[in-house]
Design an enzyme around this catalytic site. Structure first.
Site, short mmCIF file in Angstrom:
data_model
loop_
_atom_site.label_atom_id
_atom_site.label_comp_id
_atom_site.label_asym_id
_atom_site.label_seq_id
_atom_site.Cartn_x
_atom_site.Cartn_y
_atom_site.Cartn_z
N CYS A 1 -16.80 -6.33 3.70
CA CYS A 1 -18.23 -6.28 3.99
C CYS A 1 -18.49 -6.94 5.34
O CYS A 1 -17.77 -7.84 5.76
CB CYS A 1 -19.10 -6.98 2.97
SG CYS A 1 -18.89 -6.40 1.30
N ARG B 1 -15.52 -2.94 8.53
CA ARG B 1 -15.29 -3.86 7.41
C ARG B 1 -15.70 -3.25 6.07
O ARG B 1 -15.47 -3.85 5.02
CB ARG B 1 -16.06 -5.16 7.64
CG ARG B 1 -15.64 -5.91 8.88
CD ARG B 1 -16.50 -7.11 9.07
NE ARG B 1 -16.24 -8.11 8.05
CZ ARG B 1 -15.36 -9.08 8.15
NH1 ARG B 1 -14.64 -9.19 9.24
NH2 ARG B 1 -15.18 -9.94 7.17
N TRP C 1 -18.39 -3.04 1.35
CA TRP C 1 -17.19 -2.45 0.76
C TRP C 1 -17.20 -2.95 -0.68
O TRP C 1 -17.04 -4.14 -0.94
CB TRP C 1 -15.94 -2.95 1.49
CG TRP C 1 -14.67 -2.35 0.99
CD1 TRP C 1 -14.16 -1.14 1.33
CD2 TRP C 1 -13.76 -2.93 0.05
NE1 TRP C 1 -12.98 -0.92 0.66
CE2 TRP C 1 -12.71 -2.00 -0.13
CE3 TRP C 1 -13.71 -4.13 -0.65
CZ2 TRP C 1 -11.63 -2.23 -0.99
CZ3 TRP C 1 -12.65 -4.37 -1.51
CH2 TRP C 1 -11.62 -3.43 -1.66
N ASN D 1 -20.55 -11.70 1.79
CA ASN D 1 -19.21 -11.13 1.96
C ASN D 1 -18.25 -12.00 1.16
O ASN D 1 -18.26 -13.22 1.32
CB ASN D 1 -18.84 -11.14 3.45
CG ASN D 1 -17.38 -10.83 3.68
OD1 ASN D 1 -16.77 -10.07 2.93
ND2 ASN D 1 -16.81 -11.40 4.73
N GLY D 2 -17.44 -11.39 0.29
CA GLY D 2 -16.48 -12.15 -0.50
C GLY D 2 -16.64 -11.85 -1.97
O GLY D 2 -17.21 -10.82 -2.35
N GLU E 1 5.88 3.60 6.42
CA GLU E 1 4.68 3.71 7.25
C GLU E 1 4.19 5.17 7.31
O GLU E 1 2.99 5.42 7.25
CB GLU E 1 4.97 3.14 8.65
CG GLU E 1 3.86 3.27 9.67
CD GLU E 1 2.53 2.63 9.25
OE1 GLU E 1 2.48 1.89 8.26
OE2 GLU E 1 1.53 2.90 9.94
N LYS F 1 0.50 6.33 6.11
CA LYS F 1 -0.46 7.04 6.99
C LYS F 1 -0.96 8.29 6.30
O LYS F 1 -2.15 8.58 6.30
CB LYS F 1 0.18 7.43 8.32
CG LYS F 1 0.34 6.39 9.37
CD LYS F 1 -0.91 5.85 9.99
CE LYS F 1 -1.46 4.69 9.22
NZ LYS F 1 -0.94 3.39 9.46
N GLU G 1 -3.27 7.54 3.11
CA GLU G 1 -4.59 6.92 3.31
C GLU G 1 -5.60 7.85 3.96
O GLU G 1 -6.80 7.69 3.74
CB GLU G 1 -4.48 5.59 4.06
CG GLU G 1 -4.12 5.67 5.50
CD GLU G 1 -3.95 4.30 6.14
OE1 GLU G 1 -4.69 3.37 5.82
OE2 GLU G 1 -3.05 4.17 6.99
N HIS H 1 19.21 7.45 -7.31
CA HIS H 1 18.97 6.49 -8.39
C HIS H 1 17.64 6.74 -9.10
O HIS H 1 17.14 5.87 -9.79
CB HIS H 1 19.02 5.05 -7.84
CG HIS H 1 20.36 4.72 -7.25
ND1 HIS H 1 21.49 4.56 -8.01
CD2 HIS H 1 20.75 4.58 -5.96
CE1 HIS H 1 22.52 4.31 -7.23
NE2 HIS H 1 22.10 4.32 -5.97
N LYS I 1 -11.45 -1.53 7.46
CA LYS I 1 -10.50 -1.91 8.51
C LYS I 1 -9.98 -3.33 8.33
O LYS I 1 -8.84 -3.62 8.65
CB LYS I 1 -11.19 -1.75 9.86
CG LYS I 1 -10.30 -1.96 11.06
CD LYS I 1 -9.41 -0.76 11.29
CE LYS I 1 -8.40 -1.01 12.38
NZ LYS I 1 -7.19 -0.17 12.19
C1 F6R Z 1 -3.08 1.00 7.26
C2 F6R Z 1 -3.80 -0.21 7.63
C3 F6R Z 1 -3.72 -1.37 6.71
C4 F6R Z 1 -3.61 -2.67 7.52
C5 F6R Z 1 -3.65 -3.88 6.58
C6 F6R Z 1 -3.47 -5.19 7.32
O1 F6R Z 1 -3.23 1.98 8.24
O2 F6R Z 1 -4.45 -0.28 8.64
O3 F6R Z 1 -2.67 -1.24 5.83
O4 F6R Z 1 -2.42 -2.64 8.24
O5 F6R Z 1 -4.86 -3.89 5.89
O6 F6R Z 1 -4.49 -5.38 8.24
P1 F6R Z 1 -4.34 -6.38 9.42
O7 F6R Z 1 -3.25 -5.88 10.31
O8 F6R Z 1 -5.67 -6.41 10.09
O9 F6R Z 1 -3.96 -7.71 8.82
#
Ligand code: F6R
Length: 609
Positions: A2, A27, A75, A101-102, A481, A485, A488, A504, A604
């Protein structure tokens, strides 16, 4: 998560306040709202959905001016993203407004107690409980009510509060969730994060844990939870106001994928000079670095995958024992770190709650803490003994792209720096590797030139219901990774696996409806990868191979291939593989018409635990 945005000062336009909130949209973006006041004029509006929707709903008011405001982008944690659950929340009695927020962990107990006192609730949120708790303590002074309420609240919370009876005052609280104050000649801005206030304020005051700020008649006062006044430390804001624009790209994610060669070039310019790696700004002495016994690395999500790649490279070249774990696990483990150990925390935002908690735990055990972070002034950077800045610039797309390769690049450079200090890599070898690293931006551009081809391949694969991403060695984390990608932003189930583990269990999944993305550059594990892929082909799996040009062995049976340039040091191939897999995920999601920059259920910056 948030985002909280608040204001107290001379009159400003509502549009300016909503723009400030929009800079926090990374956020959370499932619902939002505003409560604003000026000279008897009061406005309160909320909706589910994004801030553009709120702006549309408030079209007629955008030019109106307000001297006090609380804004919020949510969020969802407790309760669905409905209008009723959106902030600001108003108390049942006493007309108090609050954004939060929290997570309030004891909200159910408190709610029951308040219900016993006749309070009624309109939402399912923990936040509405907090504002009613404040109201239950209100006797004419909002800060006194807040001081009493925080004693009863358990969990993490940043709050911004005001009372209709004292419309000249905003109170902010920080407890395990970030909150800062931007100081400008116009007035004070409250925000969860620095980017929101960069265009508006030249100075910032970072609240510390368990502090309360009172913005009253153009004065700022800060107190601890015991109501003792503390010194207000104003700091110059050093980051630049870089307006977030797509600059001709359809999405921020695509723009950020394309920025990668430039970002790595910037990192080279900052951290190398005439074939020397220069981390002299690190507040970790060379004698300390030379004596490091163990390195612990922690991070979340994509940053965790960068940590996993670094483990392979670091342990090979520095001969130091490396341990890597996700922050959300690491922080609850009984790990033993001591003085001679280095603890590295990696984070794009520098605000990830679990990474911050892991860092604090390591610090308590006296380890030196180095953070690798993309946001100067973030909580992570401020808590660390030293930091390496990843010069990726603001990353707006929720799916991390350029921050990931910037983290990898800085980790490669730091590893070589450490290996040189320890004498585990010769000067000649280091120079050769550095030369190779300096060519990576050029190689990445070659992959970007294949965007059309990759998107045509993606079209063929976008109807597949499930993906496996396979890699070995330093490209096993690339597989993790790649899968992250894809899932998500396209919402297709995808899993990353070490190719050697297929037999396995996961090979049971393979049939003609499963897609397998194989990362197989010509390195020491190439033959093993080739055998693994043949096993998949024998079971009719559809193979997309990420390979070096002229890899006839794999080309003979792969359904599709994307080429990445062959490097002299294939250890750096994750920097190239990442670009190919980002473009693939982006293209699949685009084909499916998914909302790429702000995927559902994500935010984010993950500031909840
Ligand atoms: C995936 C992504 C998340 C962040 C994770 C950590 O594309 O962006 O998995 O990598 O939430 O976020 P930071 O790097 O801001 O600690």
């Amino acid at each position: 998560m948030c985002g909280i945005f608040g204001y107290k000062g001379k009159k400003v336009k509502l549009s300016c306040l909503l723009d400030g909130l929009q800079r926090l949209e990374y956020r959370g973006y499932d619902s939002c709202g505003v409560a604003a006041y000026n000279a008897g004029n009061f406005l309160c509006k909320k909706n589910s959905g994004k801030i553009t929707q709120l702006k549309t709903n408030l079209k007629a008011n955008l030019g109106n001016q307000y001297s006090l405001a609380l804004l919020h982008t949510r969020w969802a944690t407790h309760g669905q993203p409905t209008k009723a659950n959106a902030h600001p929340h108003k108390s049942f009695k006493k007309n108090i407004y609050m954004v939060h927020n929290g997570i309030i962990e004891n909200y159910l107990d408190l709610k029951n107690k308040l219900k016993g006192k006749g309070y009624k609730f309109k939402s399912d949120t923990d936040s509405e409980v907090a504002v009613n708790l404040i109201a239950s303590h209100y006797r004419g002074s909002i800060e006194k009510a807040v001081f009493s309420a925080v004693k009863e609240l358990k969990g993490s919370f940043a709050l911004a509060v005001f009372s209709e009876s004292e419309p000249d005052k905003v109170v902010g609280v920080r407890n395990k969730s970030p909150l800062l104050v931007g100081v400008s000649p116009q007035g004070y801005f409250l925000a969860s994060d620095l980017p929101a206030i960069v265009p508006l304020a030249k100075e910032a005051v970072y609240l510390k844990e368990k502090q309360v700020v009172v913005l009253d008649s153009n004065k700022i006062n800060i107190y601890d939870f015991q109501q003792k006044k503390v010194k207000v430390n104003k700091e110059k804001i050093k980051i630049k106001n870089e307006e977030a624009k797509k600059k001709g790209f359809k999405h921020f994610m695509l723009k950020e994928i394309y920025q990668q060669p430039k970002v790595l070039q910037d990192a080279l310019n900052i951290y190398t000079k005439k074939n020397q790696i220069n981390f002299n700004q690190l507040k970790l002495s060379k004698s300390y670095l030379k004596g490091i016994k163990n390195i612990f690395i922690t991070a979340c999500g994509t940053a965790f995958h960068a940590a996993c790649v670094a483990k392979y490279f670091l342990e090979r070249h520095t001969k130091i024992k490396i341990e890597v774990d996700t922050s959300s696990e690491f922080r609850y483990r009984d790990f033993n770190v001591d003085k001679g150990d280095l603890f590295i925390a990696i984070s794009q935002s520098g605000e990830t709650a679990d990474t911050l908690a892991a860092l604090k735990k390591a610090k308590k055990q006296k380890a030196k803490v180095l953070s690798i972070c993309n946001v100067l002034g973030s909580s992570l950077v401020r808590e660390s003994d030293s930091f390496i800045y990843t010069p990726a610039g603001p990353e707006i797309g929720v799916a991390s792209t350029k921050a990931y390769t910037a983290q990898l690049f800085c980790l490669y450079l730091f590893s070589l720096y450490l290996a040189t200090i320890k004498g585990t890599v010769s000067g000649r070898e280091k120079n050769k590797m550095l030369e190779e690293l300096s060519r990576v931006p050029f190689h990445q551009r070659k992959i970007l030139k294949q965007t059309r081809k990759i998107s045509a391949i993606a079209k063929k694969f976008s109807k597949m219901g499930c993906f496996l991403f396979l890699g070995r060695g330093i490209n096993f984390p690339s597989a993790l990774e790649g899968a992250l990608k894809l899932k998500e932003i396209s919402y297709i189930p995808a899993e990353g696996y070490p190719a050697g583990e297929m037999k396995h269990g996961p090979i049971a999944l393979i049939d003609e409806y499963r897609a397998v993305v194989c990362i197989a550059p010509m390195d020491s594990l190439h033959e093993k990868m080739t055998s693994n892929l043949q096993e998949i082909k024998a079971r009719k799996g559809k193979i997309l191979a990420i390979i070096n040009p002229a890899d006839k062995a794999i080309l003979s049976f792969a359904d599709q291939a994307v080429y990445i340039p062959k490097l002299k040091f294939q250890e750096f191939s994750p920097l190239l593989v990442a670009v190919a897999l980002q473009l693939f995920a982006y293209s699949v999601a685009k084909n499916l018409g998914a909302e790429i920059d702000q995927p559902r259920n994500l935010a984010k910056s993950v500031t909840v635990e």
